[in-house]
Design a protein around this motif. Structure first.
Motif, PDB file in Angstrom:
ATOM      1  N   VAL A  61      64.366  10.069  14.135  1.00 51.31           N
ATOM      2  CA  VAL A  61      63.808  10.875  15.225  1.00 51.31           C
ATOM      3  C   VAL A  61      62.751  10.089  15.988  1.00 51.31           C
ATOM      4  CG1 VAL A  61      62.508  12.975  15.779  1.00 51.31           C
ATOM      5  CG2 VAL A  61      64.240  13.017  13.971  1.00 51.31           C
ATOM      6  N   ALA A  62      61.877   9.421  15.257  1.00 52.08           N
ATOM      7  CA  ALA A  62      60.773   8.694  15.892  1.00 52.08           C
ATOM      8  C   ALA A  62      60.267   7.638  14.925  1.00 52.08           C
ATOM      9  CB  ALA A  62      59.649   9.652  16.287  1.00 52.08           C
TER      10      ALA A  62
ATOM     11  N   TYR B  85      46.564   9.534   5.847  1.00 55.76           N
ATOM     12  CA  TYR B  85      47.658   9.710   6.803  1.00 55.76           C
ATOM     13  C   TYR B  85      48.342  11.065   6.624  1.00 55.76           C
ATOM     14  CZ  TYR B  85      51.806   8.968   9.560  1.00 55.76           C
ATOM     15  OH  TYR B  85      52.782   9.116  10.503  1.00 55.76           O
ATOM     16  N   SER B  86      48.673  11.428   5.402  1.00 55.20           N
ATOM     17  CA  SER B  86      49.376  12.700   5.185  1.00 55.20           C
ATOM     18  C   SER B  86      48.495  13.891   5.517  1.00 55.20           C
ATOM     19  CB  SER B  86      49.889  12.795   3.755  1.00 55.20           C
ATOM     20  OG  SER B  86      48.840  12.794   2.809  1.00 55.20           O
ATOM     21  N   ALA B  87      47.195  13.772   5.268  1.00 54.11           N
ATOM     22  CA  ALA B  87      46.282  14.852   5.639  1.00 54.11           C
ATOM     23  C   ALA B  87      46.209  15.005   7.154  1.00 54.11           C
ATOM     24  CB  ALA B  87      44.889  14.591   5.064  1.00 54.11           C
ATOM     25  N   ALA B  88      46.155  13.872   7.860  1.00 56.82           N
ATOM     26  CA  ALA B  88      46.117  13.930   9.319  1.00 56.82           C
ATOM     27  C   ALA B  88      47.397  14.535   9.873  1.00 56.82           C
ATOM     28  CB  ALA B  88      45.906  12.525   9.882  1.00 56.82           C
ATOM     29  N   PHE B  89      48.535  14.119   9.335  1.00 56.87           N
ATOM     30  CA  PHE B  89      49.819  14.658   9.781  1.00 56.87           C
ATOM     31  C   PHE B  89      49.863  16.176   9.564  1.00 56.87           C
ATOM     32  CE2 PHE B  89      54.293  15.735   9.280  1.00 56.87           C
ATOM     33  CZ  PHE B  89      54.901  15.041  10.315  1.00 56.87           C
ATOM     34  N   THR B  90      49.393  16.634   8.415  1.00 59.45           N
ATOM     35  CA  THR B  90      49.379  18.067   8.119  1.00 59.45           C
ATOM     36  C   THR B  90      48.484  18.825   9.088  1.00 59.45           C
ATOM     37  OG1 THR B  90      49.720  17.571   5.771  1.00 59.45           O
ATOM     38  CG2 THR B  90      48.970  19.784   6.326  1.00 59.45           C
ATOM     39  N   ALA B  91      47.293  18.289   9.345  1.00 51.56           N
ATOM     40  CA  ALA B  91      46.356  18.967  10.257  1.00 51.56           C
ATOM     41  C   ALA B  91      46.960  19.105  11.653  1.00 51.56           C
ATOM     42  CB  ALA B  91      45.049  18.188  10.316  1.00 51.56           C
ATOM     43  N   LEU B  92      47.631  18.082  12.101  1.00 52.47           N
ATOM     44  CA  LEU B  92      48.234  18.124  13.433  1.00 52.47           C
ATOM     45  C   LEU B  92      49.379  19.125  13.492  1.00 52.47           C
ATOM     46  CD1 LEU B  92      48.075  14.298  13.974  1.00 52.47           C
ATOM     47  CD2 LEU B  92      46.795  15.990  15.308  1.00 52.47           C
ATOM     48  N   MET B  93      50.170  19.208  12.430  1.00 58.65           N
ATOM     49  CA  MET B  93      51.225  20.213  12.375  1.00 58.65           C
ATOM     50  C   MET B  93      50.629  21.612  12.361  1.00 58.65           C
ATOM     51  SD  MET B  93      54.251  18.726  12.408  1.00 58.65           S
ATOM     52  CE  MET B  93      55.431  19.840  11.624  1.00 58.65           C
TER      53      MET B  93
ATOM     54  N   PRO C 278      57.241  14.515  15.840  1.00 58.11           N
ATOM     55  CA  PRO C 278      57.133  13.168  16.403  1.00 58.11           C
ATOM     56  C   PRO C 278      55.742  12.864  16.972  1.00 58.11           C
ATOM     57  CG  PRO C 278      59.206  14.171  17.055  1.00 58.11           C
ATOM     58  CD  PRO C 278      58.392  15.251  16.414  1.00 58.11           C
ATOM     59  N   THR C 279      55.133  13.850  17.611  1.00 64.86           N
ATOM     60  CA  THR C 279      53.781  13.636  18.139  1.00 64.86           C
ATOM     61  C   THR C 279      52.775  13.501  17.004  1.00 64.86           C
ATOM     62  OG1 THR C 279      54.359  14.940  20.094  1.00 64.86           O
ATOM     63  CG2 THR C 279      52.026  14.538  19.699  1.00 64.86           C
ATOM     64  N   ALA C 280      52.912  14.337  15.977  1.00 66.91           N
ATOM     65  CA  ALA C 280      52.028  14.247  14.818  1.00 66.91           C
ATOM     66  C   ALA C 280      52.147  12.889  14.149  1.00 66.91           C
ATOM     67  CB  ALA C 280      52.352  15.364  13.833  1.00 66.91           C
ATOM     68  N   LEU C 281      53.352  12.334  14.095  1.00 62.87           N
ATOM     69  CA  LEU C 281      53.585  11.005  13.532  1.00 62.87           C
ATOM     70  C   LEU C 281      52.709   9.970  14.226  1.00 62.87           C
ATOM     71  CD1 LEU C 281      55.699   9.177  11.778  1.00 62.87           C
ATOM     72  CD2 LEU C 281      56.790   8.847  14.003  1.00 62.87           C
ATOM     73  N   GLU C 282      52.711   9.995  15.554  1.00 60.02           N
ATOM     74  CA  GLU C 282      51.984   8.992  16.334  1.00 60.02           C
ATOM     75  C   GLU C 282      50.475   9.198  16.262  1.00 60.02           C
ATOM     76  OE1 GLU C 282      51.798   7.272  20.924  1.00 60.02           O
ATOM     77  OE2 GLU C 282      53.348   8.711  20.336  1.00 60.02           O
ATOM     78  N   VAL C 283      50.030  10.433  16.456  1.00 61.07           N
ATOM     79  CA  VAL C 283      48.588  10.696  16.476  1.00 61.07           C
ATOM     80  C   VAL C 283      47.975  10.480  15.093  1.00 61.07           C
ATOM     81  CG1 VAL C 283      46.812  12.419  16.966  1.00 61.07           C
ATOM     82  CG2 VAL C 283      48.860  12.295  18.400  1.00 61.07           C
TER      83      VAL C 283
END
Length: 266
Positions: A199-200, A218-226, A233-238
């Protein structure tokens, strides 16, 4: 008084006295990215900035009671599941999150600082694959961790990364995020897959470190963004941008490894 609260995330995991791993690291990263952490502790680490010495298991019923009490009081925007001590903990978590199918569920179940990173227990691996992953929005793991999981369904030999991912997404898992793969130039990649394939992808340069808690950040940041409503895909990048900054501003508090700075200022 503010009537609209921050997004709440319930995180299941281990308690680290250093604050580099587990639920303490999640608390800081969630806060830095505009969320508030609720915690259900599954185990207590004996650790310093160099290594994890031991793990004391918290009874899975106690952990479940923590979570149920919180969920009866407050609405959550997302769940995160980190490393836990046993298959009983995974089963308890699976039962709890099944009541909240609309909340993103992010799995980051392997902790490389632990002696076997949670990968030596066949019962745990089976529980992760059969009862928790099918409910999840995203499973985050390295290529080697994916390969270890794939040993449970392969009949022999090595399989292609895409085939191993497809085995997981076919069971109901929405996304698989494979971290830290490298190409010939030395660049590292985090790649997001769904059941249709890649996907990205986001690329990043390896930093020397050594770090403790980089993957957790990284996983905490991804979770917070979700939890805040970003698409995957945006959460992946940010999340990668945030993690890179946290590592570039990491600090060494003792004689061990560098700890990512969750509240760095660009």
């Amino acid at each position: 008084m503010q009537n609209q609260p921050l997004p709440l995330i319930l995180t299941f995991g281990l308690c680290d006295p250093v604050g580099a791993l587990g639920v303490q690291a999640d608390v800081a990263a969630f806060a830095a990215l505009g969320c508030h952490a609720l915690t259900a502790v599954a185990g207590l680490l004996v650790s310093d900035s160099a290594r994890v010495e031991n793990l004391h298991e918290v009874d899975s019923d106690w952990m479940a009671d923590q979570a149920r009490t919180l969920l009866e009081d407050m609405p959550v925007a997302a769940f995160k599941v980190g490393a836990v001590p046993s298959a009983l903990h995974l089963a308890a978590i699976a039962e709890i999150v099944s009541d909240y199918p609309d909340a993103p569920l992010i799995l980051d179940p392997f902790l490389t600082s632990l002696p076997d990173a949670g990968m030596g227990d066949e019962e745990m691996m089976s529980a992760l694959i059969s009862i928790l992953s099918p409910q999840a929005t995203c499973l985050i793991l390295s290529q080697s961790e994916l390969g270890r999981m794939a040993e449970t369904w392969r009949e022999g030999g090595d399989g292609a990364l895409e085939q191993d991912v497809a085995e997981l997404t076919s069971s109901g898992l929405q996304y698989v995020l494979v971290t830290g793969t490298r190409d010939e130039s030395g660049s590292c990649h985090n790649t997001l897959f769904d059941r249709d394939g890649e996907v990205a992808r986001v690329s990043w340069q390896h930093l020397p470190g050594p770090f403790i808690g980089a993957g957790n950040t990284y996983s905490a940041a991804f979770t917070a963004l979700m939890a805040r409503g970003f698409d995957a895909p945006t959460a992946l990048e940010v999340a990668q941008e945030y993690t890179t900054g946290a590592l570039e501003h990491a600090q060494r508090f003792g004689m061990g490894k560098f700890i990512p700075s969750k509240f760095y200022r660009p």
